[in-house]
Design a protein around this motif. Structure first.
Motif, PDB file in Angstrom:
ATOM      1  N   HIS A 585       0.921  -1.233   0.039  1.00  0.00           N
ATOM      2  CA  HIS A 585      -0.083  -0.052   0.028  1.00  0.00           C
ATOM      3  C   HIS A 585       0.958   1.249   0.000  1.00  0.00           C
ATOM      4  CE1 HIS A 585      -2.835   3.070   1.409  1.00  0.00           C
ATOM      5  NE2 HIS A 585      -3.884   2.139   1.341  1.00  0.00           N
ATOM      6  N   PRO A 586       0.655   2.256  -0.958  1.00  0.00           N
ATOM      7  CA  PRO A 586       1.319   3.450  -0.861  1.00  0.00           C
ATOM      8  C   PRO A 586       1.707   4.141   0.470  1.00  0.00           C
ATOM      9  CG  PRO A 586      -0.216   3.617  -2.563  1.00  0.00           C
ATOM     10  CD  PRO A 586      -0.732   2.448  -1.727  1.00  0.00           C
ATOM     11  N   ARG A 587       0.692   4.115   1.543  1.00  0.00           N
ATOM     12  CA  ARG A 587       0.940   4.717   2.559  1.00  0.00           C
ATOM     13  C   ARG A 587       1.795   4.016   3.551  1.00  0.00           C
ATOM     14  NH1 ARG A 587      -4.072   6.844   5.883  1.00  0.00           N
ATOM     15  NH2 ARG A 587      -2.282   7.928   6.987  1.00  0.00           N
ATOM     16  N   VAL A 588       1.787   2.502   3.468  1.00  0.00           N
ATOM     17  CA  VAL A 588       2.831   1.726   4.050  1.00  0.00           C
ATOM     18  C   VAL A 588       4.040   1.806   3.557  1.00  0.00           C
ATOM     19  CG1 VAL A 588       3.408  -0.762   4.399  1.00  0.00           C
ATOM     20  CG2 VAL A 588       1.155  -0.164   4.521  1.00  0.00           C
ATOM     21  N   LYS A 589       4.298   2.005   2.362  1.00  0.00           N
ATOM     22  CA  LYS A 589       5.771   2.020   1.675  1.00  0.00           C
ATOM     23  C   LYS A 589       6.237   3.620   2.019  1.00  0.00           C
ATOM     24  CE  LYS A 589       6.371   0.435  -2.582  1.00  0.00           C
ATOM     25  NZ  LYS A 589       5.921   0.149  -4.075  1.00  0.00           N
ATOM     26  N   ALA A 590       5.283   4.635   2.300  1.00  0.00           N
ATOM     27  CA  ALA A 590       5.701   5.795   2.772  1.00  0.00           C
ATOM     28  C   ALA A 590       6.121   5.984   4.216  1.00  0.00           C
ATOM     29  CB  ALA A 590       4.699   6.839   2.194  1.00  0.00           C
ATOM     30  N   GLY A 591       5.581   5.127   4.667  1.00  0.00           N
ATOM     31  CA  GLY A 591       5.985   4.921   6.242  1.00  0.00           C
ATOM     32  C   GLY A 591       5.353   5.863   6.882  1.00  0.00           C
ATOM     33  N   GLU A 592       3.910   5.947   6.480  1.00  0.00           N
ATOM     34  CA  GLU A 592       2.814   6.609   7.155  1.00  0.00           C
ATOM     35  C   GLU A 592       2.090   5.552   8.009  1.00  0.00           C
ATOM     36  OE1 GLU A 592       0.319   8.617   4.357  1.00  0.00           O
ATOM     37  OE2 GLU A 592       2.208   9.705   3.237  1.00  0.00           O
ATOM     38  N   VAL A 593       1.853   4.416   7.769  1.00  0.00           N
ATOM     39  CA  VAL A 593       1.090   3.521   8.605  1.00  0.00           C
ATOM     40  C   VAL A 593       1.619   2.041   8.505  1.00  0.00           C
ATOM     41  CG1 VAL A 593      -1.059   4.763   8.040  1.00  0.00           C
ATOM     42  CG2 VAL A 593      -0.446   2.739   6.490  1.00  0.00           C
ATOM     43  N   MET A 594       1.369   1.326   9.407  1.00  0.00           N
ATOM     44  CA  MET A 594       1.999  -0.005   9.391  1.00  0.00           C
ATOM     45  C   MET A 594       0.994  -0.808   8.716  1.00  0.00           C
ATOM     46  SD  MET A 594       4.912   0.005  11.456  1.00  0.00           S
ATOM     47  CE  MET A 594       5.071  -1.796  11.982  1.00  0.00           C
ATOM     48  N   SER A 595       1.677  -1.990   7.987  1.00  0.00           N
ATOM     49  CA  SER A 595       0.773  -3.001   7.259  1.00  0.00           C
ATOM     50  C   SER A 595       0.175  -3.628   8.270  1.00  0.00           C
ATOM     51  CB  SER A 595       1.683  -3.842   6.502  1.00  0.00           C
ATOM     52  OG  SER A 595       1.075  -4.687   5.687  1.00  0.00           O
ATOM     53  N   GLN A 596      -1.208  -4.020   8.017  1.00  0.00           N
ATOM     54  CA  GLN A 596      -2.077  -4.656   8.967  1.00  0.00           C
ATOM     55  C   GLN A 596      -3.120  -5.566   8.114  1.00  0.00           C
ATOM     56  OE1 GLN A 596      -3.572  -2.049  11.997  1.00  0.00           O
ATOM     57  NE2 GLN A 596      -5.137  -1.521  10.678  1.00  0.00           N
ATOM     58  N   ARG A 597      -3.493  -6.633   8.535  1.00  0.00           N
ATOM     59  CA  ARG A 597      -4.782  -6.992   7.873  1.00  0.00           C
ATOM     60  C   ARG A 597      -6.040  -6.490   8.422  1.00  0.00           C
ATOM     61  NH1 ARG A 597      -3.590 -11.737   5.248  1.00  0.00           N
ATOM     62  NH2 ARG A 597      -1.294 -12.801   5.651  1.00  0.00           N
ATOM     63  N   GLY A 598      -7.013  -6.553   7.699  1.00  0.00           N
ATOM     64  CA  GLY A 598      -8.353  -6.157   8.313  1.00  0.00           C
ATOM     65  C   GLY A 598      -9.133  -6.982   9.124  1.00  0.00           C
ATOM     66  N   TRP A 599     -10.450  -6.499   9.387  1.00  0.00           N
ATOM     67  CA  TRP A 599     -11.438  -7.222  10.267  1.00  0.00           C
ATOM     68  C   TRP A 599     -11.451  -8.640   9.833  1.00  0.00           C
ATOM     69  CZ3 TRP A 599     -15.705  -9.671   8.771  1.00  0.00           C
ATOM     70  CH2 TRP A 599     -16.190  -9.445   7.176  1.00  0.00           C
ATOM     71  N   ASP A 600     -11.449  -8.996   8.442  1.00  0.00           N
ATOM     72  CA  ASP A 600     -11.751 -10.330   7.948  1.00  0.00           C
ATOM     73  C   ASP A 600     -10.294 -11.127   7.485  1.00  0.00           C
ATOM     74  OD1 ASP A 600     -10.795  -8.709   5.930  1.00  0.00           O
ATOM     75  OD2 ASP A 600     -12.564  -9.394   4.403  1.00  0.00           O
ATOM     76  N   GLY A 601      -9.154 -10.598   8.083  1.00  0.00           N
ATOM     77  CA  GLY A 601      -7.792 -11.207   7.671  1.00  0.00           C
ATOM     78  C   GLY A 601      -7.373 -10.961   6.420  1.00  0.00           C
ATOM     79  N   GLU A 602      -8.037 -10.185   5.466  1.00  0.00           N
ATOM     80  CA  GLU A 602      -7.684  -9.692   4.357  1.00  0.00           C
ATOM     81  C   GLU A 602      -7.122  -8.347   4.140  1.00  0.00           C
ATOM     82  OE1 GLU A 602      -7.759 -11.827   1.427  1.00  0.00           O
ATOM     83  OE2 GLU A 602      -8.783 -13.295   2.460  1.00  0.00           O
ATOM     84  N   TYR A 603      -6.526  -8.064   3.071  1.00  0.00           N
ATOM     85  CA  TYR A 603      -5.974  -6.728   2.964  1.00  0.00           C
ATOM     86  C   TYR A 603      -6.666  -6.137   1.970  1.00  0.00           C
ATOM     87  CZ  TYR A 603      -1.419  -8.287   4.868  1.00  0.00           C
ATOM     88  OH  TYR A 603      -0.467  -8.823   5.410  1.00  0.00           O
ATOM     89  N   GLY A 604      -7.270  -4.540   2.061  1.00  0.00           N
ATOM     90  CA  GLY A 604      -8.076  -3.996   1.446  1.00  0.00           C
ATOM     91  C   GLY A 604      -7.474  -3.649  -0.295  1.00  0.00           C
ATOM     92  N   SER A 605      -8.204  -2.695  -0.829  1.00  0.00           N
ATOM     93  CA  SER A 605      -7.878  -2.641  -2.258  1.00  0.00           C
ATOM     94  C   SER A 605      -6.718  -1.158  -2.070  1.00  0.00           C
ATOM     95  CB  SER A 605      -8.853  -2.141  -3.065  1.00  0.00           C
ATOM     96  OG  SER A 605      -9.784  -1.206  -2.335  1.00  0.00           O
ATOM     97  N   PHE A 606      -6.072  -1.073  -3.043  1.00  0.00           N
ATOM     98  CA  PHE A 606      -5.141   0.260  -2.951  1.00  0.00           C
ATOM     99  C   PHE A 606      -4.766   0.583  -4.484  1.00  0.00           C
ATOM    100  CE2 PHE A 606      -2.397  -3.323  -2.450  1.00  0.00           C
ATOM    101  CZ  PHE A 606      -1.139  -3.219  -3.175  1.00  0.00           C
ATOM    102  N   PHE A 607      -4.242   1.940  -4.613  1.00  0.00           N
ATOM    103  CA  PHE A 607      -3.764   2.221  -6.009  1.00  0.00           C
ATOM    104  C   PHE A 607      -2.267   1.827  -6.066  1.00  0.00           C
ATOM    105  CE2 PHE A 607      -7.354   5.062  -5.835  1.00  0.00           C
ATOM    106  CZ  PHE A 607      -7.832   4.981  -7.039  1.00  0.00           C
ATOM    107  N   GLU A 608      -1.781   1.360  -7.185  1.00  0.00           N
ATOM    108  CA  GLU A 608      -0.176   1.152  -7.411  1.00  0.00           C
ATOM    109  C   GLU A 608       0.045   1.344  -8.838  1.00  0.00           C
ATOM    110  OE1 GLU A 608       1.213  -2.653  -6.940  1.00  0.00           O
ATOM    111  OE2 GLU A 608      -0.196  -3.809  -7.973  1.00  0.00           O
ATOM    112  N   ASP A 609       1.394   1.510  -9.139  1.00  0.00           N
ATOM    113  CA  ASP A 609       1.766   1.837 -10.379  1.00  0.00           C
ATOM    114  C   ASP A 609       2.404   0.432 -10.918  1.00  0.00           C
ATOM    115  OD1 ASP A 609       3.097   2.884 -12.661  1.00  0.00           O
ATOM    116  OD2 ASP A 609       4.200   4.109 -11.794  1.00  0.00           O
ATOM    117  N   PHE A 610       1.859   0.024 -11.979  1.00  0.00           N
ATOM    118  CA  PHE A 610       2.191  -1.053 -12.749  1.00  0.00           C
ATOM    119  C   PHE A 610       2.036  -0.908 -14.028  1.00  0.00           C
ATOM    120  CE2 PHE A 610       1.565  -5.400 -14.206  1.00  0.00           C
ATOM    121  CZ  PHE A 610       2.749  -6.155 -13.770  1.00  0.00           C
TER     122      PHE A 610
END
Length: 752
Positions: A585-610
């Motif tokens: 996630h861009p905010r994780v890579k920028a050091g703004e937040v820690m990576s963490q799973r959501g309520w259901d054990g999944e990770y949410g959606s995010f924008f990336e450059d590919f």
């Protein structure tokens, strides 16, 4: 011990913890030498402007009003979740202490059984509630239902005195089981009269017969004149989902397994691993037994091999109606269900001469095509998973009143409520008041509460102590919430806020597909409530319905944007922090937040450059809530504090955006994919604020229109969709500033 002495003990314990000072402001001294006289005297200076007392019944004039908890100031102060003394150091009454005061209130009526002609003994689930949640909505009052809703968990129950109810989390963040409280009452069956109240009266209710409680029953000789009463509560609960997968789901049983024994069918006569009854003075708690994980494999001695084996089934090949995504689907024959609708089939059981091994196919087969082909071909043995959801009845033996008929309560033990502070009925009121139609917001499902349902309970359930059926098919008002009519129509001067967690049916769902709290069963004689139509195990269906715009708002989270579901767009936005931050996630890579799973054990959606901008999202075919539950990754922490008002604010912000952004369509039909969502405490503190007109709190929503087909990433659990356009929305209650891609921001004022 006399009941007044029990009340005195309660008052003595709490007096020095702020409660005496609080009640003295109303002229009531709970340390008075003659407490009985003090509680009976008129109080001319009750201050209904004090926080927590604005909804105390306007005709309440004394500390204890015989037969009326709602007009008893002492009871209101101790039982209302809106009342909190200053400097009480966390000292609140226990449920047993509240029960003792209830008993004293009813004892003062000095009634005999002859005063209640045509009465029966009935078991009710019940709570004391603030005015807005009471059956009549005028003042704080008791709410009763013949259906209680307890919830499963992974650790023991956690009672919160502050809330006057149980809480969904333990101190260490685990899912706590949620009990339901029941008591026995003398009750009268009748049609709705001027003395009665029903929460959300339904068409036909004027011709239905309801049971209304008229006098609480409790042990001793103070309950009724000339009678010395004893009470013994009894329960029977059954989980038969695995059995019905085979008996009504068309899947043959494997050789050597006995579907008439555990774990295919489990009940509380043969095992104590489902529920237990815990006495609370004269009332009782139905408490689900916690399990280390919400779901688990189970074994049975196989009569062919002579060894304990994981119970399992052979997966049939795919046909036109036995799959939904990568779940096995048992099609319904009519409106109701005779077996679980969805069964997990993604965990292979490898059996050799010496051992068995559980293989997670989501991880085992790397190729997406091979994975889907393997599931479609079937023929392999998949594990059955057990959970502790069940339904049953709670009855009572009352020695001293043996000639009276006993009517049991219907008891549901069901999935966790991920929004314990939000009720279905509150969301439904918002829909009714502000939306043109339900489908303008929710493409599927809806917020109808179970308390509005008028179906009978499972007719196959026996009484706890006999084979006599517990319920009749004409008991269609079993889930209604009832109470006494108010004696005044004086509304509170201002609304109360509270944090009470409901175990009554208004916090459960009345939408069945197959259901979250209970399903709609079916036999040749008609439909009824039954637990066995829910997913096997329940998280299997939880994933499907969360992905389909929550389906049951206020109990099921909306995970549509986790899986980029455009056919059922997000209706109830969850924040990025609630859906989980992927490591990329861009905010994780920028050091703004820690990576963490959501309520259901999944990770949410995010924008990336590919090779250009894409949306990265979870693969719905690989996502497995059973795997996540086995890993202990399903949690309620991220969502537990979200109340009805917050959910409504998020939905209103979403509606604002969809109405303004091109092509100006509706929430339920939009092709705008909500990719990112944050809550903003104060826009004036944000350096990226588009306009100075953005003031106060609000939300940052970022949408995308997408093109092309879904592409698998290097991680088969994730997919990508290419972005056509990105829309950034900065939102307050009355202003929306938005930009398309990197263009100029445009601002709109909310005219609604």
């Amino acid at each position: 011990m006399a009941l007044i002495d029990e009340v005195k003990q309660v008052c003595d314990r709490l007096a020095s913890q702020g409660w005496r000072d609080l009640l003295l402001q109303h002229g009531l001294d709970i340390t008075a030498t003659d407490l009985q006289q003090e509680l009976a005297k008129e109080l001319p200076s009750i201050d209904r402007n004090l926080a927590g007392f604005t909804d105390f019944a306007s005709d309440g004039i004394r500390g204890i009003e015989p037969g009326s908890p709602a007009r008893s100031l002492l009871y209101h102060a101790l039982a209302s979740s809106a009342v909190h003394p200053v400097g009480n150091n966390g000292a609140y009454p226990t449920l047993a202490e509240l029960d003792a005061i209830e008993n004293y209130i009813y004892s003062l009526t000095n009634r005999s059984l002859a005063d209640f002609p045509n009465a029966v003994i009935a078991v009710f689930a019940y709570q004391y509630r603030i005015a807005s949640r009471s059956p009549h909505g005028i003042h704080a009052d008791m709410a009763f239902s013949r259906t209680g809703v307890a919830r499963v968990g992974t650790t023991t129950a956690n009672y919160s005195g502050f809330r006057r109810s149980f809480w969904v989390e333990s101190e260490d963040g685990r899912l706590a089981v949620m009990p339901a409280r029941y008591a026995a009452f003398l009750a009268v069956e009748r049609r709705l009269s001027v003395d009665d109240a029903i929460l959300e009266e339904q068409p036909g209710d004027r011709t239905r017969r309801f049971l209304f409680p008229v006098h609480k029953l409790f042990p001793g000789d103070e309950c009724l004149r000339d009678v010395n009463i004893t009470l013994e509560f009894l329960e029977y609960h059954r989980n038969e989902k695995l059995q019905r997968v085979h008996t009504h789901g068309g899947i043959p049983i494997l050789d050597g397994f006995d579907i008439n024994q555990a774990p295919f069918v489990r009940d509380s006569r043969r095992s104590r691993d489902l529920v237990e009854l815990q006495p609370v003075n004269a009332s009782v708690l139905l408490v689900p037994q916690p399990t280390p994980r919400l779901v688990y494999t189970s074994t049975q001695r196989n009569s062919v091999t002579g060894r304990d084996e994981i119970v399992r089934f052979q997966v049939p090949p795919e046909n036109f109606n036995n799959r939904f995504w990568t779940s096995y689907q048992i099609a319904a024959n009519g409106r109701g269900r005779e077996a679980p609708e969805y069964v997990n089939m993604r965990h292979l059981v490898e059996t050799s001469a010496s051992e068995q091994k559980l293989v997670d196919l989501n991880q085992e087969i790397a190729s997406e095509d091979e994975f889907l082909q393997f599931l479609a071909q079937g023929g392999y043995e998949a594990a059955h998973f057990s959970d502790n959801s069940c339904d049953g009845c709670i009855s009572v033996r009352v020695n001293g009143l043996a000639r009276l008929a006993v009517r049991p309560a219907y008891s549901l033990v069901t999935a966790p409520d991920f929004f314990p502070l939000a009720d279905q009925i509150a969301i439904e009121h918002w829909v009714d008041e502000f939306l043109p139609t339900l489908r303008a917001q929710f493409s599927q499902g809806g917020p109808s509460p179970l308390s509005k349902g008028r179906q009978p309970p499972n007719p196959d359930l026996p009484l706890p102590d006999s084979e006599t059926k517990a319920f009749r098919r004409n008991e269609t008002a079993i889930a209604a919430i009832v109470g006494s009519a108010p004696r005044t129509n004086d509304l509170p001067k201002r609304l109360q806020s509270d944090s009470l967690v409901s175990f009554l049916p208004d916090a459960a769902s009345n939408v069945f597909a197959p259901g979250w709290d209970v399903s709609l069963g079916q036999d040749r004689q008609g439909n009824f409530y039954a637990a066995y139509g829910l997913g096997s195990p329940f998280p299997e269906d939880a994933k499907l319905c969360a992905a389909l715009n929550s389906f049951w708002p206020a109990v099921a989270p909306d995970a549509a944007r986790t899986f980029a579901i455009l056919s059922a767009p997000t209706a109830l936005p969850l924040l990025d922090s609630e859906l989980g931050y992927h490591p990329q996630h861009p905010r994780v890579k920028a050091g703004e937040v820690m990576s963490q799973r959501g309520w259901d054990g999944e990770y949410g959606s995010f924008f990336e450059d590919f090779d250009g901008l894409v949306v990265n999202f979870a693969n719905k075919d690989r996502s497995d809530y059973i795997s996540n539950a086995l890993a202990g990754q399903i949690r309620v922490s991220e969502l537990a504090q979200v109340d009805s008002a917050e959910l409504i604010r998020r939905m209103e912000a979403l509606r604002f955006c969809i109405r303004v952004l091109p092509p100006n369509d509706t929430v339920s039909t939009t092709q705008l994919l909500l990719v990112a969502a944050e809550k903003i405490a104060d826009w004036t503190q944000r350096s990226d604020r588009a306009r100075s007109t953005l003031q106060g709190s609000g939300y940052l929503y970022v949408f995308a229109t997408v093109q092309g087909s879904e592409q698998i990433t290097d991680d088969v659990r994730r997919k990508r969709l290419r972005v056509r356009n990105r829309f950034t929305c900065q939102i307050t209650q009355d202003t929306l500033c938005w930009q398309q891609d990197d263009g100029e921001f445009r601002c709109e004022v909310n005219a609604i």
